[in-house]
Design a protein around this motif. Structure first.
Motif, short mmCIF file in Angstrom:
data_model
loop_
_atom_site.label_atom_id
_atom_site.label_comp_id
_atom_site.label_asym_id
_atom_site.label_seq_id
_atom_site.Cartn_x
_atom_site.Cartn_y
_atom_site.Cartn_z
N GLY A 69 47.37 32.83 35.19
CA GLY A 69 47.82 34.20 35.40
C GLY A 69 49.19 34.27 36.02
N MET A 70 49.46 33.37 36.96
CA MET A 70 50.77 33.36 37.61
C MET A 70 51.86 32.94 36.62
SD MET A 70 49.93 31.86 41.40
CE MET A 70 51.37 32.59 42.16
N GLY A 71 51.56 31.92 35.79
CA GLY A 71 52.53 31.48 34.80
C GLY A 71 52.85 32.57 33.79
N MET A 72 51.82 33.28 33.33
CA MET A 72 52.05 34.38 32.39
C MET A 72 52.86 35.50 33.04
SD MET A 72 48.39 34.71 30.43
CE MET A 72 47.69 33.32 29.55
N ALA A 73 52.55 35.78 34.31
CA ALA A 73 53.28 36.84 35.00
C ALA A 73 54.75 36.50 35.13
CB ALA A 73 52.67 37.07 36.39
N VAL A 74 55.04 35.24 35.45
CA VAL A 74 56.44 34.80 35.55
C VAL A 74 57.13 34.90 34.18
CG1 VAL A 74 57.89 32.77 35.94
CG2 VAL A 74 56.10 33.33 37.58
N TYR A 75 56.43 34.48 33.15
CA TYR A 75 57.01 34.48 31.80
C TYR A 75 57.30 35.90 31.31
CZ TYR A 75 57.59 33.35 26.84
OH TYR A 75 58.09 33.23 25.57
N PHE A 76 56.37 36.82 31.58
CA PHE A 76 56.55 38.20 31.11
C PHE A 76 57.19 39.11 32.16
CE2 PHE A 76 53.02 36.69 28.38
CZ PHE A 76 53.61 36.91 27.15
N ALA A 77 57.66 38.50 33.25
CA ALA A 77 58.46 39.20 34.27
C ALA A 77 57.71 40.33 34.96
CB ALA A 77 59.76 39.71 33.65
N PHE A 78 56.49 40.04 35.45
CA PHE A 78 55.86 40.98 36.38
C PHE A 78 55.32 40.21 37.57
CE2 PHE A 78 52.47 39.92 33.38
CZ PHE A 78 51.34 39.78 34.17
N ASN A 79 54.79 40.89 38.55
CA ASN A 79 54.43 40.30 39.85
C ASN A 79 53.45 39.13 39.68
OD1 ASN A 79 53.48 39.74 42.44
ND2 ASN A 79 53.73 41.85 43.10
N PRO A 80 53.82 37.92 40.12
CA PRO A 80 52.91 36.76 39.98
C PRO A 80 51.58 36.95 40.70
CG PRO A 80 55.14 36.03 40.47
CD PRO A 80 55.14 37.53 40.64
N LEU A 81 51.57 37.65 41.84
CA LEU A 81 50.31 37.86 42.55
C LEU A 81 49.36 38.75 41.76
CD1 LEU A 81 50.97 38.21 46.38
CD2 LEU A 81 49.97 36.32 45.11
N LEU A 82 49.91 39.72 41.05
CA LEU A 82 49.08 40.57 40.20
C LEU A 82 48.48 39.74 39.07
CD1 LEU A 82 47.96 43.35 39.52
CD2 LEU A 82 50.08 43.82 38.25
N GLY A 83 49.29 38.88 38.47
CA GLY A 83 48.78 37.99 37.44
C GLY A 83 47.72 37.06 37.99
N ALA A 84 47.93 36.57 39.22
CA ALA A 84 46.95 35.70 39.85
C ALA A 84 45.63 36.44 40.08
CB ALA A 84 47.50 35.19 41.18
N LEU A 85 45.72 37.69 40.52
CA LEU A 85 44.51 38.47 40.79
C LEU A 85 43.71 38.69 39.50
CD1 LEU A 85 42.85 40.07 42.86
CD2 LEU A 85 44.26 42.07 42.31
N ILE A 86 44.39 39.04 38.43
CA ILE A 86 43.70 39.26 37.15
C ILE A 86 43.04 37.97 36.67
CG2 ILE A 86 44.04 39.84 34.73
CD1 ILE A 86 46.34 41.69 35.65
N ASP A 134 42.64 42.57 51.84
CA ASP A 134 41.78 42.43 53.02
C ASP A 134 40.91 43.67 53.22
OD1 ASP A 134 42.20 39.87 54.00
OD2 ASP A 134 43.95 40.44 55.17
N ALA A 135 41.50 44.83 53.02
CA ALA A 135 40.76 46.08 53.19
C ALA A 135 39.62 46.18 52.18
CB ALA A 135 41.71 47.28 53.05
N VAL A 136 39.87 45.73 50.94
CA VAL A 136 38.82 45.74 49.92
C VAL A 136 37.66 44.83 50.34
CG1 VAL A 136 38.27 45.07 47.55
CG2 VAL A 136 40.37 46.34 48.04
N LEU A 137 37.97 43.66 50.85
CA LEU A 137 36.92 42.74 51.30
C LEU A 137 36.13 43.33 52.47
CD1 LEU A 137 38.86 39.33 51.21
CD2 LEU A 137 37.18 40.16 49.57
N LEU A 138 36.84 43.87 53.46
CA LEU A 138 36.17 44.45 54.62
C LEU A 138 35.26 45.61 54.23
CD1 LEU A 138 39.03 44.42 57.29
CD2 LEU A 138 36.79 43.34 57.53
N LEU A 139 35.74 46.47 53.36
CA LEU A 139 34.95 47.62 52.94
C LEU A 139 33.71 47.17 52.17
CD1 LEU A 139 34.65 50.69 52.70
CD2 LEU A 139 36.04 50.59 50.62
N SER A 140 33.87 46.21 51.28
CA SER A 140 32.74 45.73 50.48
C SER A 140 31.67 45.10 51.36
CB SER A 140 33.23 44.70 49.45
OG SER A 140 34.19 45.27 48.59
N LEU A 141 32.10 44.28 52.33
CA LEU A 141 31.12 43.64 53.20
C LEU A 141 30.47 44.64 54.15
CD1 LEU A 141 32.90 40.27 54.07
CD2 LEU A 141 30.87 40.61 52.68
N ILE A 143 39.44 37.22 45.09
CA ILE A 143 40.43 37.99 45.85
C ILE A 143 40.94 37.18 47.04
CG2 ILE A 143 40.72 40.01 47.36
CD1 ILE A 143 38.79 41.50 45.50
N THR A 144 40.03 36.46 47.70
CA THR A 144 40.42 35.64 48.85
C THR A 144 41.35 34.52 48.43
OG1 THR A 144 38.26 36.12 49.82
CG2 THR A 144 39.53 34.35 50.82
#
Length: 295
Positions: free
Chosen positions: A54-71, A143-150, A187-188
């Motif tokens: 996901g990070m590699g694709m995000a870098v290649y298509f020029a969007f946020n690597p963390l978003l690609g990592a999350l997906i 972090d907020a998503v994790l805290l709320l879910s738990l 997510i973590t």
């Protein structure tokens, strides 16, 4: 150490790095105990390494690597969970395949992106000193998503972690909660990528929880101790690495690993001392006035 604290007053990027480490520690403190108790470390490793695609694709298509990592992390978590719950395929084989394919696809995309080949090391081993302010907000949101879910489903997650069959008999939707747990682990993993990188993320996810588990059997207390230990390791590793200019991520892991082995030794010595005191108390009771001394 003194040089690091002096530099904190002069360089804003150090404050951002410190905050990034603390935010990542919250995630690893919350989810690490579930990974340790549920014994899904290898599964979490598969999720972590598939993230590179996901990070590699995000870098290649020029969007946020963390978003690609999350997906990529969420897709990998759901796929691994589906195989475990509903497929006859071997879970370990699926994890190994995702692990290898994710790494390979990510490297291919990064290699095809002009000017980004040198950033592969920061993806693999992290670069906490380069975390921008906007990504701190992204980490805080995760972090907020994790805290709320738990907070909302803590009892159900505990039931699934310790005894799936009993939880199923009580009407708990085990399959849904298991998939949700894997998504939260994903997510973590994304939270910790920039701090220690893909290769070292499992160590930071599991070591604080494993140390906490040596001294308490309460999952809630494990979360508290693991979070505090994670904060100690990330901030301490950052401080120790600053003056000699060591890589911060590996320094954090060395600190965490050393502490884990010291904790194992300390626990063993504590158990031996308790056993010795128990035997001494039994002997004193046996020799107390009114009792018979052995022949």
């Amino acid at each position: 150490m003194a040089e690091f604290f002096g530099a904190l007053t002069q360089h804003s990027f150090l404050w951002q790095a410190l905050i990034a480490g603390l935010l990542a520690s919250v995630g690893c403190g919350l989810m690490g105990p579930f990974v340790v108790v549920k014994r899904i470390t290898f599964l979490a490793g598969g999720i972590a390494h598939s993230v590179l695609a996901g990070m590699g694709m995000a870098v290649y298509f020029a969007f946020n690597p963390l978003l690609g990592a999350l997906i990529a992390a969420i897709v990998a978590a759901l796929l691994i969970g589906w195989v475990r719950l509903y497929s006859e395929a071997r879970e370990d084989t699926t994890i190994g395949a995702l692990w290898a394919i994710g790494m390979a696809v990510g490297i291919l995309f990064i290699a095809e992106t002009p000017g980004y080949a040198s950033d592969l090391m920061s993806f693999l081993f992290g670069n906490i000193l380069l975390v921008p302010a906007r990504e701190l907000l992204f980490m805080a949101l995760l972090d907020a998503v994790l805290l709320l879910s738990l907070t909302l489903f803590y009892r159900q997650f505990v039931a699934v972690a310790f005894d799936e069959e009993f939880a199923r008999l009580r009407g708990v939707p085990v399959s849904t909660l298991y998939l949700a747990l894997l998504v939260m682990v994903a997510i973590t993993v994304v939270l910790m990528i920039q701090v220690v990188g893909l290769i070292l993320v499992i160590a930071l996810l599991t070591l604080p929880a494993a140390i906490a588990g040596l001294w308490t059997s309460s999952l809630a207390m494990m979360m508290v101790l693991a979070t505090l230990l994670g904060m100690l390791f990330t901030s301490g590793g950052l401080a120790l690495s600053y003056a000699p200019d060591w890589p911060a991520g590996p320094t954090m892991i060395v600190l965490a690993g050393s502490t884990y082995f010291l904790a194992l030794v300390a626990q063993r010595l504590w158990q031996m001392w308790q056993r010795h005191m128990s035997l001494a108390a039994q002997q004193n009771d046996h020799l107390r006035p009114g009792t018979h001394e052995p022949d």
